[in-house]
Design an enzyme around this catalytic site. Sequence first.
Site, PDB file in Angstrom:
ATOM      1  N   GLY A 178       0.774  -1.282   0.026  1.00 16.29           N
ATOM      2  CA  GLY A 178      -0.012   0.014  -0.190  1.00 16.29           C
ATOM      3  C   GLY A 178       0.829   1.352  -0.007  1.00 16.29           C
ATOM      4  O   GLY A 178       2.172   1.477  -0.192  1.00 16.29           O
ATOM      5  N   ASP A 218     -10.945   6.385   5.798  1.00 17.88           N
ATOM      6  CA  ASP A 218     -10.482   5.806   4.566  1.00 17.88           C
ATOM      7  C   ASP A 218     -11.148   4.100   4.295  1.00 17.88           C
ATOM      8  O   ASP A 218     -10.560   3.329   3.832  1.00 17.88           O
ATOM      9  CB  ASP A 218      -8.944   5.244   4.999  1.00 17.88           C
TER      10      ASP A 218
HETATM   11  N1  ATP Z   1      -4.241  -8.808   7.375  1.00 21.46           N
HETATM   12  C1  ATP Z   1      -4.231  -9.132   6.503  1.00 21.46           C
HETATM   13  N2  ATP Z   1      -4.223 -10.465   5.609  1.00 21.46           N
HETATM   14  C2  ATP Z   1      -4.058 -10.829   4.406  1.00 21.46           C
HETATM   15  N3  ATP Z   1      -3.844  -9.662   3.535  1.00 21.46           N
HETATM   16  C3  ATP Z   1      -3.658  -8.473   3.863  1.00 21.46           C
HETATM   17  C4  ATP Z   1      -3.776  -8.177   5.214  1.00 21.46           C
HETATM   18  N4  ATP Z   1      -3.523  -6.999   5.595  1.00 21.46           N
HETATM   19  C5  ATP Z   1      -3.286  -6.637   4.266  1.00 21.46           C
HETATM   20  N5  ATP Z   1      -3.250  -7.452   3.544  1.00 21.46           N
HETATM   21  C6  ATP Z   1      -2.858  -7.287   1.987  1.00 21.46           C
HETATM   22  O1  ATP Z   1      -2.001  -6.201   1.718  1.00 21.46           O
HETATM   23  C7  ATP Z   1      -2.630  -5.215   0.840  1.00 21.46           C
HETATM   24  C8  ATP Z   1      -1.817  -3.999   1.266  1.00 21.46           C
HETATM   25  O2  ATP Z   1      -2.512  -3.467   2.145  1.00 21.46           O
HETATM   26  P1  ATP Z   1      -2.172  -2.004   2.766  1.00 21.46           P
HETATM   27  O3  ATP Z   1      -3.420  -1.742   3.766  1.00 21.46           O
HETATM   28  O4  ATP Z   1      -0.970  -1.829   3.123  1.00 21.46           O
HETATM   29  O5  ATP Z   1      -2.542  -1.003   1.355  1.00 21.46           O
HETATM   30  P2  ATP Z   1      -3.686  -0.748   0.616  1.00 21.46           P
HETATM   31  O6  ATP Z   1      -5.047  -0.803   1.623  1.00 21.46           O
HETATM   32  O7  ATP Z   1      -4.000  -1.435  -0.447  1.00 21.46           O
HETATM   33  O8  ATP Z   1      -3.471   0.756   0.309  1.00 21.46           O
HETATM   34  P3  ATP Z   1      -3.569   2.072   1.272  1.00 21.46           P
HETATM   35  O9  ATP Z   1      -2.101   2.329   2.023  1.00 21.46           O
HETATM   36  O10 ATP Z   1      -3.810   3.205   0.492  1.00 21.46           O
HETATM   37  O11 ATP Z   1      -4.324   1.656   2.587  1.00 21.46           O
HETATM   38  C9  ATP Z   1      -4.129  -5.368   0.922  1.00 21.46           C
HETATM   39  O12 ATP Z   1      -4.774  -4.670  -0.003  1.00 21.46           O
HETATM   40  C10 ATP Z   1      -4.220  -6.859   1.156  1.00 21.46           C
HETATM   41  O13 ATP Z   1      -4.183  -7.413  -0.293  1.00 21.46           O
END
Ligand code: ATP
Length: 420
Positions: free
Chosen positions: A99, A220
């Site tokens: 992310g 968010d």
């Molecule tokens: N607890 C979890 N279990 C499984 N997959 C996860 C988990 N947390 C995050 N992910 C995976 O990692 C990805 C990245 O998550 P992250 O929250 O860092 O970024 P994002 O939501 O895609 O973007 P942003 O930074 O704008 O929130 C998610 O879209 C998901 O696919």
Amino acid sequence: MRESSKPWRPFTANCCSVEDQAFFGNYSRCRTSKSDVSTSIAPLPSFRRLSFSDLSRSSSIRINEDLAQNFGPDLFDFQLSELRAITQNFSSSFLLGEGGFGTVHKGYVDDNLRQGLKAQAVAVKLLDMEGLQGHREWLAEVIFLGQLRHSNLVKLIGYCCEEEERLLVYEFMPRGSLENHLFKRLSVSLPWGTRLKIAIGAAKGLAFLHGAEKPVIYRDFKTSNVLLDSDFTAKLSDFGLAKMGPEGSETHVTTRVMGTYGYAAPEYVSTGHLTTQSDVYSFGVVLLELLTGRRATDKSRPKNEQNIIVWAKPYLTSSRRLRCIMDPRLAGQYSVKGAKHMALLALQCISLNPRDRPKMPSIVETLEALQHYNDMAVSCGQWQASPKSTARNGVSPRGRLESRGATYRKSAPVTSRKRN
Ligand SMILES: Nc1ncnc2c1ncn2[C@@H]1O[C@H](COP(=O)(O)OP(=O)(O)OP(=O)(O)O)[C@@H](O)[C@H]1O
Ligand SMILES: [Mg+2]
């Protein structure tokens, strides 16, 4: 019920809020006294008035002491070496996603890692730590998710704060994010009933936050922050931008505008005034994404189709028109009445006037009532399998066939969450 019986307490009680006041300007600590801590009230185990300013500029050792003191056995304080070991040194083959603030890796903990921690798969988020924003989001996540427990919020298992490193350890969500299921070309299309279940789960998560003793604004809400359990139970993740709601007679809190374009409520973007109704707007956008299978914003589409609201709004009030924008991947396997009510609900949620938007508990009720409809479009003759009709969602007004989601683009943040 356990999740609602555990009241939680404000952590900005003393002197500041996360981003508006003391974060960068006032580095003095405003710790609660030891006696305050020792007289903590049940049933919230050891949590006492923990504030961002308490922790935002402290050394990592001090932060660890404070967090351990406040969260006790509710959260595990991991060492970086332990998290390296369980993720094969954050190897790319364990990468779950990335992310704006770093990468997320899968890891496995066994029974021996920590007393009281059962063997399980976990997700470890490794925050990219240049500047203070990463630390701020890390801290917000620990403080919010450390206290809030609900079946529709992802569970924070622990954290790591070692010198410049900031990590978070969550329960592993086997089905990843809603974003991946709705928009990734290789994913199997989500059936209508599953979309509804996800919408209900996410709505319950938001209703819980808004209905807390001290309401929390999530700020968010978007498909990448809705994670899915093995049975497609939706859980909200990512509380880095969450904010305490207004108190007393206040109608809103004023903040720096942050969030993600396409999802952020217009009045919040233009004034910085944040209310729980800003989350309702974002929820409406996600309902539109569930109905249409299109992203909130998609720069690869023709100009008039790039913003989902602008494109979909004229189609939401009649079943006949709605048919034209339903996700073609559903292939008519959706309830006509259910979709109609969901579309009307989405329309209310995205009302320009925040007061015209429904509250989350009523949204949960409305969505739950849709689960009983079985009038599948394909069975009631409301969906023709011919390319002409099914492709409407993918055909521009000029009749050009567009490849669905041809280019993957992440929605642009309102305030860039990636640092330059
Ligand atoms: N607890 C979890 N279990 C499984 N997959 C996860 C988990 N947390 C995050 N992910 C995976 O990692 C990805 C990245 O998550 P992250 O929250 O860092 O970024 P994002 O939501 O895609 O973007 P942003 O930074 O704008 O929130 C998610 O879209 C998901 O696919
Ligand atoms: Mg996220």
